[in-house]
Enzyme design. Structure first.
Site, mmCIF file in Angstrom:
data_model
loop_
_atom_site.group_PDB
_atom_site.id
_atom_site.type_symbol
_atom_site.label_atom_id
_atom_site.label_comp_id
_atom_site.label_asym_id
_atom_site.label_seq_id
_atom_site.Cartn_x
_atom_site.Cartn_y
_atom_site.Cartn_z
ATOM 1 N N THR A 192 0.986 -1.201 -0.045
ATOM 2 C CA THR A 192 0.137 -0.072 -0.082
ATOM 3 C C THR A 192 1.019 1.287 0.057
ATOM 4 O O THR A 192 2.036 1.335 0.695
ATOM 5 C CB THR A 192 -0.862 -0.031 1.281
ATOM 6 O OG1 THR A 192 -1.953 -1.169 1.175
ATOM 7 C CG2 THR A 192 -1.539 1.101 1.367
ATOM 8 N N GLY A 222 -9.879 -3.739 3.581
ATOM 9 C CA GLY A 222 -8.824 -3.737 4.369
ATOM 10 C C GLY A 222 -8.795 -2.401 5.162
ATOM 11 O O GLY A 222 -9.779 -1.951 5.117
ATOM 12 N N ASP A 223 -7.684 -2.133 5.725
ATOM 13 C CA ASP A 223 -7.647 -0.862 6.708
ATOM 14 C C ASP A 223 -7.528 0.351 5.767
ATOM 15 O O ASP A 223 -7.911 1.432 6.360
ATOM 16 C CB ASP A 223 -6.566 -0.994 7.504
ATOM 17 C CG ASP A 223 -4.989 -1.085 6.728
ATOM 18 O OD1 ASP A 223 -5.167 -1.980 5.775
ATOM 19 O OD2 ASP A 223 -3.985 -0.535 7.182
ATOM 20 N N THR A 243 0.685 0.169 6.621
ATOM 21 C CA THR A 243 0.818 -0.821 5.576
ATOM 22 C C THR A 243 0.928 -2.073 6.109
ATOM 23 O O THR A 243 1.386 -2.357 7.276
ATOM 24 C CB THR A 243 1.985 -0.204 4.623
ATOM 25 O OG1 THR A 243 2.060 -1.538 3.418
ATOM 26 C CG2 THR A 243 3.307 -0.445 5.525
ATOM 27 N N GLY A 246 -4.099 -5.583 6.653
ATOM 28 C CA GLY A 246 -5.268 -4.810 7.330
ATOM 29 C C GLY A 246 -6.029 -5.071 8.451
ATOM 30 O O GLY A 246 -6.341 -4.118 9.236
HETATM 31 C C1 SD4 Z 1 -4.810 -3.940 3.213
HETATM 32 N N1 SD4 Z 1 -3.016 -2.741 4.245
HETATM 33 O O1 SD4 Z 1 -5.416 -4.221 2.333
HETATM 34 C C2 SD4 Z 1 -3.601 -3.293 3.082
HETATM 35 C C3 SD4 Z 1 -2.506 -3.779 2.347
HETATM 36 C C4 SD4 Z 1 -1.263 -3.473 2.503
HETATM 37 O O2 SD4 Z 1 0.802 -2.738 1.914
HETATM 38 O O3 SD4 Z 1 -0.983 -2.621 3.379
HETATM 39 N N2 SD4 Z 1 -0.314 -3.370 1.417
HETATM 40 O O4 SD4 Z 1 -4.683 -4.861 4.183
#
Ligand code: SD4
Length: 335
Positions: A192, A222-223, A243, A246
């Site tokens: 992310t 996700g988050d 990141t 999440g």
């Molecule tokens: C998620 N936090 O969808 C995101 C993925 C992510 O670096 O951080 N990728 O959970």
């Protein structure tokens, strides 16, 4: 920079098996200390963002900040670069799809007035961060999801785009043959982009955007689009973004908590470290889960911290333009 290494690990979170990943960057400077400024006092403007792709994103953000542009414009322009890069398989165009072959995107943005906007489970739009900004500026709402978010984007003039590149489609089809619909996450999946900026006026903003976990369940969010989890900004104190896995970040309201910890006097790195430790304490049986945080305070002091080694951030200010390796709790057990 070191070469990216494919790294696959299996974890179990709830009913969905997750694999975690990480990225490595080589610090090319002697100053590898996060959160500590060479000079005391306020450093502004400044922009920090997650992972190696932050370098190109920061460049676009910096062009705005150095001309006394706003942090809000800077973070939007910055992460759009990553979203529009078809080679990047974790954000926007070219992102790895869900297990059914759909690229679904999550993004949010927040400014110094605590205005915020977010889109979740959005398909067919190359720059979800700009749709999130439109939600913030043109609607009375904070968050739009799925088909409603797409309709709003199209009504707002965004173009419908096929986000599934040949490269991502190939990867998904390979995964389909072997993985039997268990979500597979390699290190690239946790990339992310989260970006935090403090502008010349002393105002903070942040942005966060992702294609989420590769081969996730259709509809999984996700988050990254959740204000307080993947991103939080309070102009009185500071900003934070996340990141990694999440689900773990959501459970502890990661970014909002980091801002609160800074309000209580912790440095940005101390605040990030505390939340990493809290995540570990709440997930005692998770072995290979990666989460990384960045925090930036009102004085332009920043910090970052991750569960596992390998997380890095890009920094640009008047004196520096570099990658920094985050401090971490654990080394990867690669066996
Ligand atoms: C998620 N936090 O969808 C995101 C993925 C992510 O670096 O951080 N990728 O959970």
């Amino acid at each position: 920079m070191k070469d990216r290494r494919e790294f696959i690990k299996i974890g179990a979170l709830g009913t969905v098996g997750l694999l975690t990943n990480t990225a490595c960057a080589q610090n090319d400077s002697e100053d590898n200390t996060t959160g500590v400024l060479e000079d005391k006092g306020t450093t502004k403007p400044i922009v920090v963002s997650t992972w190696n792709h932050g370098e190109a994103a920061n460049k676009a953000a910096w062009e705005i900040l150095e001309k006394n542009g706003t942090a809000l414009d800077a973070v939007e322009a910055g992460v759009r670069v990553t979203e529009s890069d078809p080679e990047n398989m974790t954000v926007g165009l070219g992102g790895l799809p869900d297990r059914d072959g759909n690229v679904t995107l999550d993004a949010c943005i927040m400014d110094h007035q605590s205005r915020c906007g977010s889109v979740a489970f959005l398909q067919h739009i190359e720059n979800p961060i700009s749709v999130a900004r439109k939600v913030m500026e043109d609607t009375p709402h904070v968050m739009l999801a799925g088909q409603g978010a797409l309709e709003f984007a199209l009504q707002s003039g965004f173009k419908k785009t096929d986000l599934l590149t040949e490269k991502a489609k190939d990867a998904w089809q390979k995964w389909l043959k072997k993985a039997d619909y268990k979500p597979v996450i390699n290190r690239e999946n946790h990339d992310t982009i989260g970006m935090l900026a403090l502008d010349a006026e002393g105002n903070l903003s942040g942005a966060c955007t992702t294609s989420g976990l590769a081969y996730k369940m259709h509809g999984r969010v996700g988050d990254s689009p959740i204000i307080g989890a993947g991103l939080f900004v309070d102009n009185e104190v500071g900003a934070a973004c996340a990141t990694g896995v999440g689900e773990a970040v959501i459970r502890v309201a990661g970014s909002a908590m980091i801002v609160e910890l800074m309000r209580q006097g912790k440095s940005p790195e101390e605040a990030c470290k505390e939340m990493v430790k809290r995540i570990l304490a709440k997930h005692p049986s998770e072995k290979d889960m990666q989460v990384g945080f960045i925090a930036l305070n009102k004085n332009g002091e920043f910090g970052c911290y991750s569960i596992y080694e390998g997380f890095n951030i890009a920094l640009n200010d008047n004196k520096r333009n570099k990658m920094i390796d985050a401090s971490y709790e654990k080394k990867w057990d690669r066996n």
